[in-house]
Structures are given as structure tokens and as C-alpha cells.
Design an enzyme around this catalytic site. Structure first.
Site, PDB file in Angstrom:
ATOM      1  N   GLY A  73       0.799  -1.213   0.000  1.00 50.63           N
ATOM      2  CA  GLY A  73       0.000   0.000   0.000  1.00 50.63           C
ATOM      3  C   GLY A  73       0.831   1.262   0.000  1.00 50.63           C
ATOM      4  O   GLY A  73       0.289   2.361   0.120  1.00 50.63           O
ATOM      5  N   THR A  75       2.699   4.265  -1.598  1.00 46.81           N
ATOM      6  CA  THR A  75       2.569   4.988  -2.866  1.00 46.81           C
ATOM      7  C   THR A  75       3.841   5.804  -3.119  1.00 46.81           C
ATOM      8  O   THR A  75       4.717   5.908  -2.268  1.00 46.81           O
ATOM      9  CB  THR A  75       1.343   5.916  -2.855  1.00 46.81           C
ATOM     10  OG1 THR A  75       1.476   6.864  -1.772  1.00 46.81           O
ATOM     11  CG2 THR A  75       0.074   5.121  -2.660  1.00 46.81           C
ATOM     12  N   ASN A 100      -5.038   2.722  -2.773  1.00 53.09           N
ATOM     13  CA  ASN A 100      -5.939   2.895  -1.640  1.00 53.09           C
ATOM     14  C   ASN A 100      -6.741   1.606  -1.470  1.00 53.09           C
ATOM     15  O   ASN A 100      -7.292   1.095  -2.439  1.00 53.09           O
ATOM     16  CB  ASN A 100      -6.885   4.073  -1.892  1.00 53.09           C
ATOM     17  CG  ASN A 100      -7.595   4.538  -0.651  1.00 53.09           C
ATOM     18  OD1 ASN A 100      -8.219   3.754   0.046  1.00 53.09           O
ATOM     19  ND2 ASN A 100      -7.507   5.830  -0.365  1.00 53.09           N
ATOM     20  N   PHE A 101      -6.801   1.081  -0.258  1.00 58.96           N
ATOM     21  CA  PHE A 101      -7.471  -0.191  -0.008  1.00 58.96           C
ATOM     22  C   PHE A 101      -8.917  -0.032   0.466  1.00 58.96           C
ATOM     23  O   PHE A 101      -9.612  -1.024   0.650  1.00 58.96           O
ATOM     24  CB  PHE A 101      -6.684  -1.001   1.028  1.00 58.96           C
ATOM     25  CG  PHE A 101      -5.440  -1.630   0.480  1.00 58.96           C
ATOM     26  CD1 PHE A 101      -5.502  -2.826  -0.204  1.00 58.96           C
ATOM     27  CD2 PHE A 101      -4.217  -1.007   0.616  1.00 58.96           C
ATOM     28  CE1 PHE A 101      -4.369  -3.411  -0.741  1.00 58.96           C
ATOM     29  CE2 PHE A 101      -3.070  -1.572   0.088  1.00 58.96           C
ATOM     30  CZ  PHE A 101      -3.144  -2.776  -0.598  1.00 58.96           C
ATOM     31  N   HIS A 133      -4.479  15.228   3.143  1.00 56.33           N
ATOM     32  CA  HIS A 133      -4.033  14.137   4.011  1.00 56.33           C
ATOM     33  C   HIS A 133      -3.320  14.699   5.242  1.00 56.33           C
ATOM     34  O   HIS A 133      -3.006  15.890   5.308  1.00 56.33           O
ATOM     35  CB  HIS A 133      -3.090  13.191   3.269  1.00 56.33           C
ATOM     36  CG  HIS A 133      -3.785  12.262   2.332  1.00 56.33           C
ATOM     37  ND1 HIS A 133      -4.101  12.602   1.041  1.00 56.33           N
ATOM     38  CD2 HIS A 133      -4.257  10.995   2.499  1.00 56.33           C
ATOM     39  CE1 HIS A 133      -4.714  11.598   0.440  1.00 56.33           C
ATOM     40  NE2 HIS A 133      -4.832  10.612   1.316  1.00 56.33           N
ATOM     41  N   LYS A 137       2.079  12.166   5.727  1.00 53.59           N
ATOM     42  CA  LYS A 137       2.117  11.590   4.383  1.00 53.59           C
ATOM     43  C   LYS A 137       3.205  12.281   3.579  1.00 53.59           C
ATOM     44  O   LYS A 137       3.192  13.500   3.406  1.00 53.59           O
ATOM     45  CB  LYS A 137       0.763  11.725   3.692  1.00 53.59           C
ATOM     46  CG  LYS A 137       0.727  11.031   2.324  1.00 53.59           C
ATOM     47  CD  LYS A 137      -0.675  10.917   1.794  1.00 53.59           C
ATOM     48  CE  LYS A 137      -0.716  10.223   0.432  1.00 53.59           C
ATOM     49  NZ  LYS A 137      -0.152   8.847   0.477  1.00 53.59           N
ATOM     50  N   GLY A 143      -1.349   8.725  -4.109  1.00 49.23           N
ATOM     51  CA  GLY A 143      -1.579   7.700  -5.118  1.00 49.23           C
ATOM     52  C   GLY A 143      -3.038   7.619  -5.518  1.00 49.23           C
ATOM     53  O   GLY A 143      -3.366   7.346  -6.679  1.00 49.23           O
ATOM     54  N   THR A 144      -3.919   7.881  -4.573  1.00 49.86           N
ATOM     55  CA  THR A 144      -5.355   7.860  -4.864  1.00 49.86           C
ATOM     56  C   THR A 144      -5.724   8.961  -5.849  1.00 49.86           C
ATOM     57  O   THR A 144      -6.492   8.743  -6.796  1.00 49.86           O
ATOM     58  CB  THR A 144      -6.161   8.023  -3.562  1.00 49.86           C
ATOM     59  OG1 THR A 144      -5.810   6.963  -2.667  1.00 49.86           O
ATOM     60  CG2 THR A 144      -7.654   8.004  -3.832  1.00 49.86           C
TER      61      THR A 144
END
Length: 235
Positions: A73, A75, A100-101, A133, A137, A143-144
Site C-alpha cells: 500500500g 505509494t 488505496n485499499f 491528508h 504523508k 496515489g489515490t
């Protein structure tokens, strides 16, 4: 299921709590680069990797060489994803990457693509993306946000995205903000001189991401090949 957590920060600890409640065992948790001997001693069925962009590529290589199914996960490193895909074939291993999960975010990806298909002939509207965010981060844009831009580009005349750029032909501006204690918010805006249309996803906690990563690990641990969250969710 025996799980190795490569990256034991806030996300790793959240995954640990959910995994133990689900009856899984955490057999390795580390913030260091894993070694082959470390992995042999722990004997994980699957690894979940949440570290830093500069560490992810090396970590994934070691995990795949050790034939450990890997869920990633992290990015900010995916320019090297084609190299990883080649190595999965070479090592006959398995790998799942997601920007993103969260179940909601993966539905949001589909909504973004469908909306772009509907809006492509309405040239009065310019599209932009905002992402917010927490200050920890490290990569920007998220990445999303990049995935959202890619979904829009699939269905429109846009060909590029640009961080903090201005509105221009064929380029989607992505604006990134970092604020304390914000798990994640993404907004797609279609704006004309007359009105605006907004699509928004807001995460309330890390648990939604952690639960998705755990579901991905449960899905991949006995499989071979390259997978995405679409496979996990049957979308």
C-alpha cells in the site's frame, strides 16, 4: 494465516489489531528492510508492506525473491511497477498493489470513471482534483489522486495531470494539502462559468484502509500472479 508486517507505523499497528481479532497471527513486524533469513525464520504466509516510497521497491524485491505473497500500500514508487511485474513472473510469486485499499475509495474510482464518460462531451466544464491528508504523508499528490486522474483520462481528452498546476488543455490539475490528523479526503470538481459539480470521498479513520489491506492479504495468500482490489472486491 501468518502475516509479516513490513512497516510498523500507525497503519501497521491498525492492521495488527484487526488481524488478531480475525484470528490471524503476526509473525514479523519491522520498520527495517527485511532480510531473506528474517523471512525464513518467521515463515509468513503473506506480507503487508506499508513503508516509505524510497524503501518500498527494495522491500518488495526481497519479499518476492523469498516467494512470499505481498500486498503493498506504499505509494510514490510506482514508476518501477513494470519491473516488479516482470519479477513476479520470474519468481512465480504473487503481488497486489493498491493506491488505496478502502472499499469506498475503490467504488469512488468506478464513479469517477463513469462520470468522466458522461462529462467528456460537455466542454464548458474543466476538471480538477483536490486531495487532503495528514502531515505525515510524504508523497504528493497521493496515489489515490493519481489513480482518479488516470480513471478520468481513460474516458476523456485529458492526457496528463500536474501537481498544483493551472487549468489548461489536456491537463488535470491536482492540488495537494497536508493538515494534521486528516486520514484522507479527495474531491473531483467539474467547473464552468455558471456552476460546479463535485464528487467527494472522505475517510474518517485508518481502519477502512487497514481492513481492505487485510482482505487483500486473505485473498492473495494462496494465489499466484498480479492482482488488484477489483479482484478482491469482485468488481
Amino acid at each position: 494465516m501468518r502475516i509479516a508486517l513490513i512497516g510498523y507505523g500507525k497503519m501497521g499497528k491498525t492492521i495488527e489489531g484487526l488481524a488478531e481479532k480475525a484470528g490471524h497471527s503476526i509473525v514479523l513486524k519491522t520498520n527495517e528492510e527485511p532480510t531473506h533469513s528474517m523471512l525464513i525464520d518467521a515463515r509468513p504466509d503473506v506480507a503487508i508492506e506499508f513503508t516509505k516510497p524510497e524503501a518500498a521497491y527494495k522491500n518488495i524485491n526481497i519479499l518476492l525473491r523469498s516467494n512470499i505473497p505481498t500486498v503493498c500500500g506504499t505509494t510514490g514508487w510506482t514508476d518501477k511497477l513494470p519491473e516488479i511485474q516482470d519479477k513476479i513472473d520470474r519468481y512465480n510469486s504473487s503481488f497486489l498493489y493498491a493506491s488505496n485499499f478502502s472499499l469506498g475509495v475503490n467504488l469512488f474510482f468506478a464513479i469517477a470513471q463513469q462520470t468522466a464518460r458522461m462529462m467528456k462531451d460537455h466542454k464548458l466544464y474543466d476538471v480538477s482534483i483536490e486531495e487532503t491528508h495528514h502531515t505525515e504523508k510524504l508523497d504528493a499528490p497521493s496515489g489515490t489522486a493519481i489513480t482518479l486522474a488516470e480513471k478520468i483520462m481513460l474516458e476523456s481528452s485529458y492526457e496528463f495531470w500536474e501537481l498544483n498546476g493551472d487549468k489548461k488543455d489536456k491537463t488535470i490539475p491536482i492540488h495537494a494539502f497536508r493538515i494534521d490528523d486528516v486520514p484522507g479526503k479527495h474531491v473531483i470538481k467539474y467547473e464552468s462559468y455558471h456552476d460546479a459539480i463535485e464528487l467527494k470521498h472522505t475517510a474518517f479513520s485508518r481502519e477502512g484502509f487497514a481492513l481492505g489491506a487485510l482482505k487483500a492479504a486473505e485473498f492473495i495468500h494462496d494465489k499466484k500472479g498480479v492482482f488488484t482490489m477489483k479482484d478482491v472486491l469482485g468488481m
